[in-house]
Design a protein around this motif. Structure first.
Motif, PDB file in Angstrom:
ATOM      1  N   ARG A   1      -8.926   3.801   1.476  1.00  0.00           N
ATOM      2  CA  ARG A   1      -8.804   2.410   1.054  1.00  0.00           C
ATOM      3  C   ARG A   1      -7.840   2.351  -0.123  1.00  0.00           C
ATOM      4  NH1 ARG A   1     -13.090  -1.984  -1.392  1.00  0.00           N
ATOM      5  NH2 ARG A   1     -12.884  -0.661  -3.246  1.00  0.00           N
ATOM      6  N   LEU A   2      -6.774   1.611   0.079  1.00  0.00           N
ATOM      7  CA  LEU A   2      -5.798   1.400  -0.983  1.00  0.00           C
ATOM      8  C   LEU A   2      -6.132   0.115  -1.735  1.00  0.00           C
ATOM      9  CD1 LEU A   2      -2.461   2.218   0.890  1.00  0.00           C
ATOM     10  CD2 LEU A   2      -4.063   3.777  -0.235  1.00  0.00           C
ATOM     11  N   SER A   3      -5.846   0.135  -3.037  1.00  0.00           N
ATOM     12  CA  SER A   3      -6.054  -1.040  -3.879  1.00  0.00           C
ATOM     13  C   SER A   3      -4.742  -1.425  -4.547  1.00  0.00           C
ATOM     14  CB  SER A   3      -7.099  -0.754  -4.960  1.00  0.00           C
ATOM     15  OG  SER A   3      -8.342  -0.405  -4.406  1.00  0.00           O
ATOM     16  N   CYS A   4      -4.561  -2.712  -4.731  1.00  0.00           N
ATOM     17  CA  CYS A   4      -3.386  -3.247  -5.432  1.00  0.00           C
ATOM     18  C   CYS A   4      -3.900  -4.283  -6.420  1.00  0.00           C
ATOM     19  CB  CYS A   4      -2.413  -3.869  -4.446  1.00  0.00           C
ATOM     20  SG  CYS A   4      -1.047  -4.778  -5.214  1.00  0.00           S
ATOM     21  N   THR A   5      -3.865  -3.926  -7.700  1.00  0.00           N
ATOM     22  CA  THR A   5      -4.365  -4.812  -8.742  1.00  0.00           C
ATOM     23  C   THR A   5      -3.191  -5.423  -9.488  1.00  0.00           C
ATOM     24  OG1 THR A   5      -6.383  -3.516  -8.974  1.00  0.00           O
ATOM     25  CG2 THR A   5      -5.794  -4.975 -10.796  1.00  0.00           C
ATOM     26  N   ALA A   6      -3.250  -6.733  -9.663  1.00  0.00           N
ATOM     27  CA  ALA A   6      -2.144  -7.456 -10.268  1.00  0.00           C
ATOM     28  C   ALA A   6      -2.479  -7.939 -11.674  1.00  0.00           C
ATOM     29  CB  ALA A   6      -1.774  -8.659  -9.405  1.00  0.00           C
ATOM     30  N   SER A   7      -1.426  -8.035 -12.474  1.00  0.00           N
ATOM     31  CA  SER A   7      -1.500  -8.702 -13.770  1.00  0.00           C
ATOM     32  C   SER A   7      -0.250  -9.561 -13.909  1.00  0.00           C
ATOM     33  CB  SER A   7      -1.601  -7.693 -14.918  1.00  0.00           C
ATOM     34  OG  SER A   7      -0.484  -6.826 -14.919  1.00  0.00           O
TER      35      SER A   7
ATOM     36  N   GLN B   1       2.962  -7.378 -12.844  1.00  0.00           N
ATOM     37  CA  GLN B   1       2.791  -5.948 -12.636  1.00  0.00           C
ATOM     38  C   GLN B   1       1.784  -5.734 -11.520  1.00  0.00           C
ATOM     39  OE1 GLN B   1       1.428  -3.708 -16.046  1.00  0.00           O
ATOM     40  NE2 GLN B   1       2.097  -1.765 -15.188  1.00  0.00           N
ATOM     41  N   LEU B   2       2.139  -4.850 -10.583  1.00  0.00           N
ATOM     42  CA  LEU B   2       1.258  -4.475  -9.487  1.00  0.00           C
ATOM     43  C   LEU B   2       1.011  -2.976  -9.574  1.00  0.00           C
ATOM     44  CD1 LEU B   2       2.973  -6.421  -6.558  1.00  0.00           C
ATOM     45  CD2 LEU B   2       1.032  -7.157  -7.931  1.00  0.00           C
ATOM     46  N   VAL B   3      -0.254  -2.582  -9.488  1.00  0.00           N
ATOM     47  CA  VAL B   3      -0.603  -1.167  -9.581  1.00  0.00           C
ATOM     48  C   VAL B   3      -1.402  -0.775  -8.351  1.00  0.00           C
ATOM     49  CG1 VAL B   3      -1.793   0.607 -10.900  1.00  0.00           C
ATOM     50  CG2 VAL B   3      -0.603  -1.255 -12.093  1.00  0.00           C
ATOM     51  N   GLU B   4      -0.843   0.159  -7.565  1.00  0.00           N
ATOM     52  CA  GLU B   4      -1.535   0.659  -6.375  1.00  0.00           C
ATOM     53  C   GLU B   4      -2.351   1.902  -6.723  1.00  0.00           C
ATOM     54  OE1 GLU B   4       2.696  -0.467  -4.734  1.00  0.00           O
ATOM     55  OE2 GLU B   4       1.858   0.532  -6.506  1.00  0.00           O
ATOM     56  N   SER B   5      -3.421   2.099  -5.982  1.00  0.00           N
ATOM     57  CA  SER B   5      -4.219   3.311  -6.113  1.00  0.00           C
ATOM     58  C   SER B   5      -4.939   3.563  -4.798  1.00  0.00           C
ATOM     59  CB  SER B   5      -5.232   3.185  -7.256  1.00  0.00           C
ATOM     60  OG  SER B   5      -6.124   2.119  -7.011  1.00  0.00           O
ATOM     61  N   GLY B   6      -5.493   4.776  -4.681  1.00  0.00           N
ATOM     62  CA  GLY B   6      -6.301   5.087  -3.513  1.00  0.00           C
ATOM     63  C   GLY B   6      -5.652   5.999  -2.495  1.00  0.00           C
ATOM     64  N   GLY B   7      -4.399   6.342  -2.707  1.00  0.00           N
ATOM     65  CA  GLY B   7      -3.742   7.249  -1.772  1.00  0.00           C
ATOM     66  C   GLY B   7      -4.279   8.656  -1.891  1.00  0.00           C
ATOM     67  N   GLY B   8      -3.845   9.512  -0.965  1.00  0.00           N
ATOM     68  CA  GLY B   8      -4.290  10.897  -0.993  1.00  0.00           C
ATOM     69  C   GLY B   8      -4.026  11.600   0.308  1.00  0.00           C
ATOM     70  N   LEU B   9      -4.646  12.774   0.448  1.00  0.00           N
ATOM     71  CA  LEU B   9      -4.532  13.582   1.650  1.00  0.00           C
ATOM     72  C   LEU B   9      -5.793  13.402   2.483  1.00  0.00           C
ATOM     73  CD1 LEU B   9      -3.214  15.849   3.359  1.00  0.00           C
ATOM     74  CD2 LEU B   9      -4.367  17.490   1.845  1.00  0.00           C
ATOM     75  N   VAL B  10      -5.613  13.117   3.765  1.00  0.00           N
ATOM     76  CA  VAL B  10      -6.762  12.909   4.650  1.00  0.00           C
ATOM     77  C   VAL B  10      -6.447  13.519   5.997  1.00  0.00           C
ATOM     78  CG1 VAL B  10      -5.932  10.641   5.400  1.00  0.00           C
ATOM     79  CG2 VAL B  10      -8.378  11.161   5.498  1.00  0.00           C
ATOM     80  N   GLN B  11      -7.468  13.974   6.692  1.00  0.00           N
ATOM     81  CA  GLN B  11      -7.282  14.534   8.023  1.00  0.00           C
ATOM     82  C   GLN B  11      -7.102  13.437   9.062  1.00  0.00           C
ATOM     83  OE1 GLN B  11     -10.610  17.125   8.806  1.00  0.00           O
ATOM     84  NE2 GLN B  11      -9.710  18.809   7.642  1.00  0.00           N
ATOM     85  N   PRO B  12      -6.436  13.736  10.153  1.00  0.00           N
ATOM     86  CA  PRO B  12      -6.327  12.750  11.238  1.00  0.00           C
ATOM     87  C   PRO B  12      -7.701  12.231  11.647  1.00  0.00           C
ATOM     88  CG  PRO B  12      -4.863  14.582  11.655  1.00  0.00           C
ATOM     89  CD  PRO B  12      -5.690  14.971  10.460  1.00  0.00           C
TER      90      PRO B  12
ATOM     91  N   VAL C   1      -5.894  -6.794  -4.050  1.00  0.00           N
ATOM     92  CA  VAL C   1      -5.797  -6.777  -2.594  1.00  0.00           C
ATOM     93  C   VAL C   1      -6.039  -5.341  -2.127  1.00  0.00           C
ATOM     94  CG1 VAL C   1      -4.201  -6.999  -0.651  1.00  0.00           C
ATOM     95  CG2 VAL C   1      -4.280  -8.774  -2.403  1.00  0.00           C
ATOM     96  N   TYR C   2      -6.800  -5.224  -1.048  1.00  0.00           N
ATOM     97  CA  TYR C   2      -7.152  -3.914  -0.509  1.00  0.00           C
ATOM     98  C   TYR C   2      -6.530  -3.721   0.877  1.00  0.00           C
ATOM     99  CZ  TYR C   2     -10.779  -4.324  -4.062  1.00  0.00           C
ATOM    100  OH  TYR C   2     -11.462  -4.497  -5.242  1.00  0.00           O
ATOM    101  N   LEU C   3      -6.331  -2.461   1.224  1.00  0.00           N
ATOM    102  CA  LEU C   3      -5.953  -2.102   2.584  1.00  0.00           C
ATOM    103  C   LEU C   3      -6.885  -0.985   3.029  1.00  0.00           C
ATOM    104  CD1 LEU C   3      -3.926  -2.695   4.884  1.00  0.00           C
ATOM    105  CD2 LEU C   3      -2.638  -0.685   4.094  1.00  0.00           C
ATOM    106  N   GLN C   4      -7.827  -1.328   3.904  1.00  0.00           N
ATOM    107  CA  GLN C   4      -8.727  -0.342   4.475  1.00  0.00           C
ATOM    108  C   GLN C   4      -8.040   0.268   5.688  1.00  0.00           C
ATOM    109  OE1 GLN C   4     -11.899   0.766   3.475  1.00  0.00           O
ATOM    110  NE2 GLN C   4     -11.596   2.288   5.077  1.00  0.00           N
TER     111      GLN C   4
END
Length: 125
Positions: A19-25, A3-14, A78-81
Motif C-alpha cells: 500500500r502506497l501513501s501520498c500525503t500532501a501539504s 509538497q507531496l510525500v510518497e511512502s510504502g514502497g519496497g520489495l515484494v514477491q510476485p 491518497v492511497y494506492l492498494q
C-alpha cells in the motif's frame, strides 16, 4: 508551497501486496484530482490510477482489478492498494495532483503540475 510525500514502497514477491501513501501539504487533495504514475527503467512515465475530488476513480487497463485508489480527507492522503503484484509492476511510483481538468487526460502525466519524489516498488522472487 505544495509538497507531496510518497511512502510504502519496497520489495515484494510476485502475488504479494503493498500500500502506497501520498500525503500532501500546501494543498487540499479533496479539491483536486490526484493520480499515481510509475516509471520503469528505460520506459516512459505512465498513468496507473487517479481519483477525482468527487472520489471518482480511474485505472489503467494493466492494473484494473488489482489496484485500488482511495483518499482519506482527514489525513489529506491518497492511497494506492496494490494486490496480486507482478514483476512488470516494478517501477518508481509517483503521486501527482492537479486542479480538476478534462477527464480524458486524468492518466496523462504532462497534465499534472505537482509531483512527489517517488517510491521504489520492486516485485521479484
Amino acid at each position: 508551497q505544495v509538497q507531496l510525500v510518497e511512502s510504502g514502497g519496497g520489495l515484494v514477491q510476485p502475488g504479494g501486496s503493498l500500500r502506497l501513501s501520498c500525503t500532501a501539504s500546501g494543498v487540499t487533495l479533496d479539491t483536486r484530482t490526484t493520480g499515481w504514475f510509475r516509471q520503469a527503467p528505460g520506459k516512459e512515465r505512465e498513468g496507473v490510477s487517479a481519483i477525482s475530488s468527487g472520489r471518482r476513480t480511474y485505472y489503467a487497463d494493466s492494473v484494473k482489478g488489482r489496484f485500488t485508489i482511495s483518499r482519506d480527507n482527514a489525513k489529506n492522503t491518497v492511497y494506492l492498494q496494490m494486490n496480486s503484484l507482478k514483476p512488470e509492476d516494478t517501477a518508481v511510483y509517483y503521486c501527482a495532483t492537479r486542479p480538476t481538468g478534462v477527464v480524458t487526460t486524468v492518466l496523462t502525466p504532462r497534465t499534472y503540475n505537482n509531483w512527489g519524489q517517488g517510491t521504489q516498488v520492486t516485485v521479484s522472487s
